[in-house]
Scaffold this motif. Structure first.
Motif, short mmCIF file in Angstrom:
data_model
loop_
_atom_site.label_atom_id
_atom_site.label_comp_id
_atom_site.label_asym_id
_atom_site.label_seq_id
_atom_site.Cartn_x
_atom_site.Cartn_y
_atom_site.Cartn_z
N SER A 1 -123.54 23.30 -6.05
CA SER A 1 -124.09 22.34 -7.02
C SER A 1 -125.42 21.80 -6.51
O SER A 1 -125.64 21.69 -5.31
CB SER A 1 -123.14 21.15 -7.18
N THR A 2 -126.26 21.43 -7.47
CA THR A 2 -127.54 20.83 -7.08
C THR A 2 -127.33 19.37 -6.69
O THR A 2 -127.81 18.90 -5.67
CB THR A 2 -128.54 20.94 -8.25
N SER A 3 -126.60 18.63 -7.53
CA SER A 3 -126.32 17.24 -7.21
C SER A 3 -124.80 17.08 -7.04
O SER A 3 -124.05 18.03 -7.24
CB SER A 3 -126.83 16.33 -8.31
N ASN A 4 -124.38 15.88 -6.67
CA ASN A 4 -122.93 15.67 -6.47
C ASN A 4 -122.58 14.19 -6.57
O ASN A 4 -123.47 13.32 -6.57
CB ASN A 4 -122.51 16.25 -5.12
N ASP A 5 -121.30 13.91 -6.63
CA ASP A 5 -120.81 12.53 -6.79
C ASP A 5 -121.13 11.66 -5.58
O ASP A 5 -121.30 10.45 -5.71
CB ASP A 5 -119.29 12.53 -7.03
N TYR A 6 -121.15 12.27 -4.42
CA TYR A 6 -121.45 11.48 -3.22
C TYR A 6 -122.83 10.83 -3.34
O TYR A 6 -123.02 9.67 -2.97
CB TYR A 6 -121.43 12.38 -1.97
N LEU A 7 -123.78 11.62 -3.85
CA LEU A 7 -125.15 11.08 -4.01
C LEU A 7 -125.17 9.98 -5.06
O LEU A 7 -125.84 8.96 -4.90
CB LEU A 7 -126.11 12.21 -4.43
N THR A 8 -124.41 10.19 -6.14
CA THR A 8 -124.38 9.19 -7.21
C THR A 8 -123.80 7.88 -6.68
O THR A 8 -124.34 6.80 -6.94
CB THR A 8 -123.51 9.72 -8.38
N ARG A 9 -122.72 8.01 -5.90
CA ARG A 9 -122.09 6.79 -5.36
C ARG A 9 -123.06 6.08 -4.38
O ARG A 9 -123.17 4.86 -4.38
CB ARG A 9 -120.78 7.14 -4.66
N ALA A 10 -123.74 6.88 -3.58
CA ALA A 10 -124.70 6.29 -2.63
C ALA A 10 -125.82 5.57 -3.39
O ALA A 10 -126.26 4.48 -3.00
CB ALA A 10 -125.29 7.38 -1.74
N VAL B 1 -130.89 8.67 1.47
CA VAL B 1 -130.03 9.81 1.82
C VAL B 1 -130.90 11.06 1.87
O VAL B 1 -131.51 11.43 0.87
CB VAL B 1 -128.92 10.00 0.76
N PRO B 2 -130.99 11.70 3.03
CA PRO B 2 -131.76 12.95 3.10
C PRO B 2 -131.03 14.07 2.34
O PRO B 2 -129.82 14.22 2.49
CB PRO B 2 -131.84 13.28 4.58
N TYR B 3 -131.79 14.84 1.59
CA TYR B 3 -131.22 15.90 0.75
C TYR B 3 -131.98 17.18 1.03
O TYR B 3 -133.20 17.25 0.81
CB TYR B 3 -131.36 15.51 -0.72
N ARG B 4 -131.31 18.16 1.58
CA ARG B 4 -132.01 19.42 1.91
C ARG B 4 -132.28 20.21 0.63
O ARG B 4 -131.35 20.58 -0.08
CB ARG B 4 -131.18 20.24 2.88
N MET B 5 -133.56 20.46 0.37
CA MET B 5 -133.93 21.17 -0.86
C MET B 5 -133.44 22.61 -0.80
O MET B 5 -133.46 23.25 0.24
CB MET B 5 -135.45 21.15 -1.03
N ARG B 6 -132.99 23.08 -1.95
CA ARG B 6 -132.47 24.45 -2.05
C ARG B 6 -132.65 24.95 -3.47
O ARG B 6 -132.94 24.17 -4.38
CB ARG B 6 -131.01 24.51 -1.64
N ALA B 7 -132.44 26.25 -3.63
CA ALA B 7 -132.58 26.85 -4.97
C ALA B 7 -131.23 27.14 -5.58
O ALA B 7 -131.13 27.86 -6.58
CB ALA B 7 -133.42 28.12 -4.88
N VAL B 8 -130.17 26.60 -4.98
CA VAL B 8 -128.81 26.83 -5.49
C VAL B 8 -128.75 26.54 -6.99
O VAL B 8 -129.27 25.53 -7.44
CB VAL B 8 -127.83 25.90 -4.73
N GLY B 9 -128.17 27.44 -7.74
CA GLY B 9 -128.04 27.23 -9.18
C GLY B 9 -129.28 27.63 -9.96
O GLY B 9 -129.36 27.43 -11.17
N SER B 10 -130.26 28.21 -9.27
CA SER B 10 -131.49 28.60 -9.95
C SER B 10 -131.22 29.69 -10.98
O SER B 10 -130.44 30.61 -10.74
CB SER B 10 -132.48 29.12 -8.91
N GLU B 11 -131.85 29.54 -12.13
CA GLU B 11 -131.62 30.54 -13.19
C GLU B 11 -132.80 31.47 -13.39
O GLU B 11 -132.81 32.29 -14.30
CB GLU B 11 -131.29 29.82 -14.50
N GLY B 12 -133.83 31.32 -12.61
CA GLY B 12 -134.98 32.21 -12.77
C GLY B 12 -136.22 31.61 -12.14
O GLY B 12 -136.15 30.60 -11.43
N THR B 13 -137.36 32.25 -12.42
CA THR B 13 -138.62 31.77 -11.84
C THR B 13 -139.71 31.60 -12.89
O THR B 13 -140.87 31.41 -12.53
CB THR B 13 -139.13 32.74 -10.76
N SER B 14 -139.34 31.67 -14.16
CA SER B 14 -140.39 31.74 -15.19
C SER B 14 -141.34 30.55 -15.15
O SER B 14 -142.55 30.72 -15.28
CB SER B 14 -139.78 31.91 -16.57
N LEU B 15 -140.83 29.34 -14.92
CA LEU B 15 -141.73 28.18 -14.86
C LEU B 15 -142.47 28.16 -13.52
O LEU B 15 -143.67 27.84 -13.47
CB LEU B 15 -140.95 26.88 -15.06
#
Lengths: 487, 377
Positions: free
Chosen positions: B13-22, B48-62
């Motif tokens: 997942s890109t985001s999660n409940d832990y981040l929302t609660r924080a 909260v440090p969040y390591r950037m990733r492309a998880v869940g990426s659907e393409g590169t068109s933009l």
């Protein structure tokens, strides 16, 4: 040079015939490229001593050389292009004689080092050559110089170097300029160094190639770390690293650095820079002085020969050509129909600016490489001089735009578009410049804001196999026609 | 749901409940790239440090409207996600000049300006010398001042040491889980370990520690991934975050037992040494930790690390992972493969696009390589 002719058969089924394709494989003898450069520079020094006669000779050769490469001109067309493709005046040819003298001295010393007369130090191309040439008895060499000289053995010279790297299994993701220098070493075109000084800019390719060079040669190395900006604190860091690099060479080679020689070289560098800055200004006038190719040549000469008084003579002679042209602008007005900024010319295998000028009347007034805006070096102390040398190299073409943030590139392009009154911008889209390729949207928007067209190709300025001279010419022609610069 | 199922969900997942609660507790989220950005500083600033990733990426068109076809798929995918609003929960991003593609990601991100808060560029030297360490220290001090101003707080030594203690605890737990793979019976696959890494780098460190403790408890209780005699693999290289890629490696008959990747050993090896000035301690740890190919003066150290770990973990072969257009890894894989050959350690360089296709082709190469390794013994 040995050309091995091989035959390969490729069926063309649609024509129901078999086509026979001739292909050259170039095999290089050890040090053949440097020996060819020395021979060429020696010849150039003699011939260009009588520039008017040389001018006539080049003009006479032009019909055979100018438009395209073929069997008859393959061995010599590169040299023809490097002396202006018959478009240079006798004055420009006279200026080039001094470059030939400096080139001769530089490469002769490399061969002397091979023969054991003195140790050889490799420097990454953005490293100030003064770091090594300030020693009395050390030969300095810049492996990346091979991108500019490999074709002295014929226009497949750089391909031979690239293929050597490919055979070794090194990926072509690395910039072809760096691969050419690696290939030259693998093909025994460069003597093994006693030490290496590399630098952490301007790009990933130079960073990884420095590590490869150290690994392959096994030589002890010092890496200069440079900061991200041209601010004083960053320049100071660079300068401290230069002092450390010299100390490293003193320790490694067991020789003392000659600081008086360093001071003399910096004074010479200042003088050369003043001329180069002036010539750049001259190219901004309308019509321009038309000296951008000369400035590109000066860029290459400065990398290998900064501090050499011959380069001041070259710059002074070029400056005089510019003054003459500004005094008689009507001469250039006939030539100049529109003005172009070029990011990256295919400098290794073809010289496009003279072809554009002759064919379309488009004059390259500015480019990323030759454009000179060097700050004056403060010569009051060794520290200020070293700061000045560090800053000077941060303003060298390619380093100037490629290191640091995008604004280094964008500001430079905007400045050039405005100062040079450019009508269009051309980028070859060099495959190795990942950082530059990553800015295509921003650069397009800059041109859109200035209401001028831009052409971004998919070429490789150091590898003719990616996009050939003919393909590049075709793209340029379409671009000029589509934008009303030619019909 | 077992802990490893929850971890897998978090990893994908890109985001999660832990981040929302924080966030509800008043802790903003700050993205960062690369292993040279000290998370402790972001944490000490209250974020909260969040390591950037492309998880869940659907393409590169933009992303492709900014980058070119010669740029790596990681930056194109991450920017694409940013432009689609996937990272709108972020309050800022700390970029880093990891490579040419990454430094231009900062430029393009700043230019395109997706709704992700501030953009900050941390300049990290390319060497580990004293001069480089001093320069990195200056850059960390600048980052500290920026974070203080941005979050209206003060990065006191106490706050920094507190953060260091938490992150050291997280590293120690990861190290223990990683070390569990030394044994012949491997309790956790490489894919599961990567899931763990992906998960714990996007949740608050306190929650990450809790997750890791649960995972470790399950491992200590005798969890077994595989008892079969399969090839034990060591993985190194540039950016690697695709679970599917490691699944491909492992489904072909291997198990990843150790690594030297950013979402792996480069993240958790070596704690920050407590006792000195916190910024100096952070500088020392981050700049002189297990390096990546961008660091120009440590190629021998990297090779030595691979050899040591291959020996310690009983790895049969080394996989050198490289993303297409990665110049840094091009040189590194050449040097590594030559050096490993000297010590009779088989290796293969796999070049791929992030979340790219060509699975069949890759699988064939992997299988052929495994056969070669098996047949030599």
């Amino acid at each position: 040079m040995v050309f091995l002719l091989s035959l390969s058969f490729r069926p063309h089924w649609n024509r129901r015939i078999f086509c026979v394709e001739f292909r050259y494989h170039m095999e290089l003898k050890p040090y053949e490229i440097i020996e060819s450069v020395i021979a060429g520079a020696r010849l150039g020094t003699k011939v260009l001593d009588r520039p008017h006669l040389a001018w006539l000779g080049v003009k006479a050769a032009a019909p055979l050389m100018f438009h395209r490469e073929h069997r008859l001109n393959r061995a010599s067309r590169f040299g023809f292009q490097k002396i202006g493709s018959s478009r240079w005046s006798p004055g420009e040819l006279a200026a080039y004689k001094h470059d030939c003298i400096a080139t001769l001295a530089f490469f002769q010393r490399v061969l002397d080092a091979r023969d054991g007369r003195e140790p050889l130090v490799w420097l990454g191309w953005p490293v100030p050559i003064e770091v090594a040439s300030g020693f009395d008895d050390v030969a300095a060499f810049v492996p990346e110089a091979f991108m500019a000289i490999a074709n002295m053995v014929g226009t497949d010279g750089h391909v031979a170097c690239l293929e050597a790297v490919e055979r070794e299994g090194i990926s072509d993701d690395i910039c072809a300029m760096d691969r050419i220098s690696l290939g030259a070493y693998l093909l025994e075109q460069i003597p093994t160094p006693a030490a290496i000084v590399s630098v952490a800019h301007p790009c990933d390719a130079s960073r990884t190639t420095s590590q490869l060079m150290e690994y392959i040669s096994g030589a002890p190395a010092y890496t200069i770390d440079t900061a991200y900006t041209k601010e004083d604190a960053d320049v100071e860091l660079y300068s401290k690293n230069l002092f450390e690099a010299i100390a490293f060479l003193e320790d490694t080679l067991g020789r003392k650095y000659n600081w008086d020689k360093f001071r003399r070289m910096v004074v010479v560098l200042n003088e050369q820079n003043r001329y180069l800055n002036e010539i750049t200004h001259m190219n901004q006038s309308i019509p321009s002085a038309g000296l951008s190719l000369g400035l590109q040549t000066a860029w290459g000469s400065k990398i290998t020969g900064a501090g050499n008084p011959e380069l001041v003579e070259s710059a002074r002679a070029m400056y005089n050509v510019g003054r003459f042209r500004l005094r008689y602008p009507q001469l250039r007005r006939k030539v100049e129909k529109f003005r172009i900024i070029v990011a990256d010319m295919p400098i290794v295998f073809s010289e496009m600016s003279m072809w554009i000028e002759k064919t379309f009347g488009g004059v390259v007034v500015g480019d990323y490489i030759g454009d000179a805006i060097f700050p004056e070096i403060d010569c009051t102390s060794l520290e200020t001089m070293m700061m000045g040398v560090a800053r000077d190299r941060l303003y060298m073409g390619m380093v100037k735009q490629a290191h640091g943030a995008a604004r280094e590139t964008v500001d430079d392009l905007e400045r050039q578009i405005e100062q040079f009154s450019a009508d269009c911008v051309i980028q070859n889209g060099h495959q190795g410049c990942k950082h530059n390729r990553a800015l295509q949207r921003i650069v397009k928007d800059v041109c859109r804001r200035h209401d001028i067209p831009i052409l971004i190709m998919e070429a490789d300025i150091f590898d003719k196999r990616v996009m050939s001279e003919d393909e590049i010419k075709r793209e340029l022609t379409n671009f000029f026609v589509a934008n009303g610069f030619a019909s | 749901m077992t802990i490893f199922n929850e971890i897998r969900q978090l990893a994908q997942s890109t985001s999660n409940d832990y981040l929302t609660r924080a966030r509800h507790r008043g802790h903003p989220t700050v993205g960062y790239f690369c292993s040279y950005v000290p998370e402790e500083m972001i944490h000490a600033a209250g974020a909260v440090p969040y390591r950037m990733r492309a998880v869940g990426s659907e393409g590169t068109s933009l992303g492709d409207t900014y980058f070119s076809s010669a740029n790596c798929s990681f930056v194109r995918r991450v920017l694409d996600k940013g432009l689609r609003g996937d990272f709108d929960f972020l309050d800022g991003i700390v970029f880093m000049n990891g490579c040419d593609h990454n430094r231009r990601l900062f430029d393009n991100w700043s230019y395109a300006h997706p709704d992700t808060g501030f953009n900050y560029m941390l300049f990290v030297p390319h060497g580990r010398s004293e001069a480089c360490l001093a320069q990195y220290g200056n850059e960390l001090a600048k980052l500290g001042r920026f974070l203080e101003e941005r979050f209206d707080t003060e990065l006191t030594a106490e706050k920094l040491w507190n953060s260091v203690a938490l992150y050291n605890r997280k590293r120690a737990l990861l190290q223990e889980i990683a070390d569990s793979r030394r044994s012949a019976v491997v309790p956790i696959s490489g894919t599961e370990f990567l899931s763990l890494m992906l998960a714990v780098s996007v949740v608050p460190v306190e929650d990450a520690i809790a997750l890791l403790e649960q995972a470790l408890a399950e491992i200590r209780a005798g969890r077994i991934h595989t008892e079969q005699a399969v090839l034990r693999l060591f993985v190194t290289g540039s950016c690697l975050e695709e679970l599917s890629h490691l699944e491909l490696l492992e489904s072909a008959g291997g198990v990843v037992v150790a690594d030297a990747i950013c979402l792996g050993a480069r993240y958790f090896e070596r704690p920050v040494q407590v006792g000195r000035d916190p910024l100096a301690a952070l500088g020392e740890r981050y700049l002189r930790n297990l390096s990546c190919p961008r660091m120009m003066d440590d190629v021998a150290g990297r090779i030595a690390h691979v050899r040591e770990r291959v020996s310690d973990f009983g790895a049969d072969a080394v996989i050198l992972e490289k993303l297409e257009f990665c110049s840094m890894m091009s040189g590194e894989s050449y040097i590594s493969s030559h050096e490993l050959r000297k010590f009779d350690i088989p290796s293969i360089t796999l070049t791929r696009e992030l979340y790219g296709g060509g699975v069949g082709q890759l699988k064939t190469r992997i299988q052929a390589f495994y056969e070669k390794v098996i047949n030599r013994s």
